[in-house]
Design a protein around this motif. Structure first.
Motif, PDB file in Angstrom:
ATOM      1  N   PRO A 185      -6.916  12.177  -1.577  1.00 41.91           N
ATOM      2  CA  PRO A 185      -6.216  10.931  -1.572  1.00 41.91           C
ATOM      3  C   PRO A 185      -5.708  10.585  -2.876  1.00 41.91           C
ATOM      4  O   PRO A 185      -6.467   9.474  -3.473  1.00 41.91           O
TER       5      PRO A 185
ATOM      6  N   ASP B  50      -0.126   7.206  -2.213  1.00 44.07           N
ATOM      7  CA  ASP B  50      -0.020   6.253  -0.914  1.00 44.07           C
ATOM      8  C   ASP B  50      -0.231   6.981   0.366  1.00 44.07           C
ATOM      9  O   ASP B  50      -0.980   6.370   1.117  1.00 44.07           O
TER      10      ASP B  50
ATOM     11  N   ARG C  38      -3.598   8.823   0.887  1.00 46.38           N
ATOM     12  CA  ARG C  38      -4.697   7.478   0.846  1.00 46.38           C
ATOM     13  C   ARG C  38      -4.657   6.880   2.324  1.00 46.38           C
ATOM     14  O   ARG C  38      -5.583   6.511   3.214  1.00 46.38           O
ATOM     15  N   ARG C  39      -3.278   6.662   2.904  1.00 47.84           N
ATOM     16  CA  ARG C  39      -3.198   6.136   4.281  1.00 47.84           C
ATOM     17  C   ARG C  39      -3.936   7.175   5.285  1.00 47.84           C
ATOM     18  O   ARG C  39      -4.540   6.517   6.299  1.00 47.84           O
TER      19      ARG C  39
ATOM     20  N   LYS D 138      -7.607   6.755   5.336  1.00 50.93           N
ATOM     21  CA  LYS D 138      -7.998   5.506   5.937  1.00 50.93           C
ATOM     22  C   LYS D 138      -7.863   5.490   7.417  1.00 50.93           C
ATOM     23  O   LYS D 138      -8.822   4.825   7.941  1.00 50.93           O
TER      24      LYS D 138
ATOM     25  N   GLU E 202     -10.816   7.421   8.663  1.00 46.67           N
ATOM     26  CA  GLU E 202     -12.121   6.320   8.454  1.00 46.67           C
ATOM     27  C   GLU E 202     -12.038   5.388   9.225  1.00 46.67           C
ATOM     28  O   GLU E 202     -13.180   5.017   9.804  1.00 46.67           O
ATOM     29  N   ARG E 203     -10.896   4.925   9.719  1.00 43.49           N
ATOM     30  CA  ARG E 203     -10.944   3.829  10.734  1.00 43.49           C
ATOM     31  C   ARG E 203     -11.601   4.423  11.986  1.00 43.49           C
ATOM     32  O   ARG E 203     -11.947   3.624  13.118  1.00 43.49           O
TER      33      ARG E 203
END
Length: 170
Positions: free
Chosen positions: A104, A107, A110-111, A114, A117-118
């Motif tokens: 990551p 941007d 990283r999205r 995420k 991870e969510r």
């Protein structure tokens, strides 16, 4: 909800793959089609009428499931469909799930992390360079993510050895 891909849907699947991934991260058309003959490789699709909305391409052994590709049709993105189908996929088996992401660093990367991870995935620090899977393109630096728990480096090394022998055939 999720169904196994029918062979006559392959062209539609490959078009979605081609639209969703960099060329370095997918095989060419014939190479990808040939995978359908491998008993450890499965593609699960979500349909609306005869259109593929989303898909998961996985490799499975006695211990793990590895998501090689996951994509949502561009027309249906940003509606929570990725999360819903990922949760349905995770519910198919109690085996740990492993997938690869680019580290990551920007941007978009990283999205992507995420998003996983969510949905209960854990980012590891276990990184490596993905072998070339599409002739003429460069290898890709990757790190592993796991579900539902984190795996230690010894377990991730076992997964990587399995990937080398089956997915990357090195």
């Amino acid at each position: 909800m999720l169904e196994l891909l029918k062979k006559d849907e392959f062209e539609q699947l490959y078009a979605l793959m081609d639209d969703s991934f960099p060329k370095a991260e997918i095989r060419n058309f014939e190479g990808q089609r040939k995978l359908l003959e491998d008993p450890h490789y499965n593609v699960y699709v979500l349909h609306k009428n005869s259109e593929i909305l989303a898909f998961f391409a996985e490799w499975e052994n006695d211990s793990y499931r590895f998501i090689e590709h996951l994509a949502v049709n561009e027309k249906f993105r940003s509606q929570g469909l990725g999360s819903k189908t990922l949760q349905a996929y995770n519910a198919l088996s109690s085996k740990p799930v492993v997938l690869e992401v680019e580290p990551p660093e920007d941007d978009m990367q990283r999205r992507r992390v995420k998003f996983y991870e969510r949905n209960g995935f854990h980012l590891s620090s276990y990184g490596y360079i993905q072998p070339v899977i599409n002739e003429g393109y460069e290898s890709v630096p990757l790190v592993m993510m796991t579900y539902p728990e984190s795996l230690n480096n010894e377990e991730l090394e076992q997964v990587k050895n399995w990937l080398d022998q089956t997915v990357y055939k090195s």
